[in-house]
Design a protein around this motif. Sequence first.
Motif: not given
Length: 63
Positions: A3-6, A48-49, A54-58, A61-63
Amino acid sequence: MKMTEELWLVVAIAAVWAALAAVYALVPSLGMPGYVRVWGGGAALFLLLAAVLAAAGWTARRG
């Protein structure tokens, strides 16, 4: 998943908002039952945010 700090910050904010919603719901001497929806809605919005972050970070990292 790291998890990022944000993301940690947004989750902490959601926890604070949820705690405030619980206080307004469980302490009748405050006399503000309408604020439960305000604080609860804010907690849901921050959760929700956090999910979006989390989805954006995932995805990053994936793509």
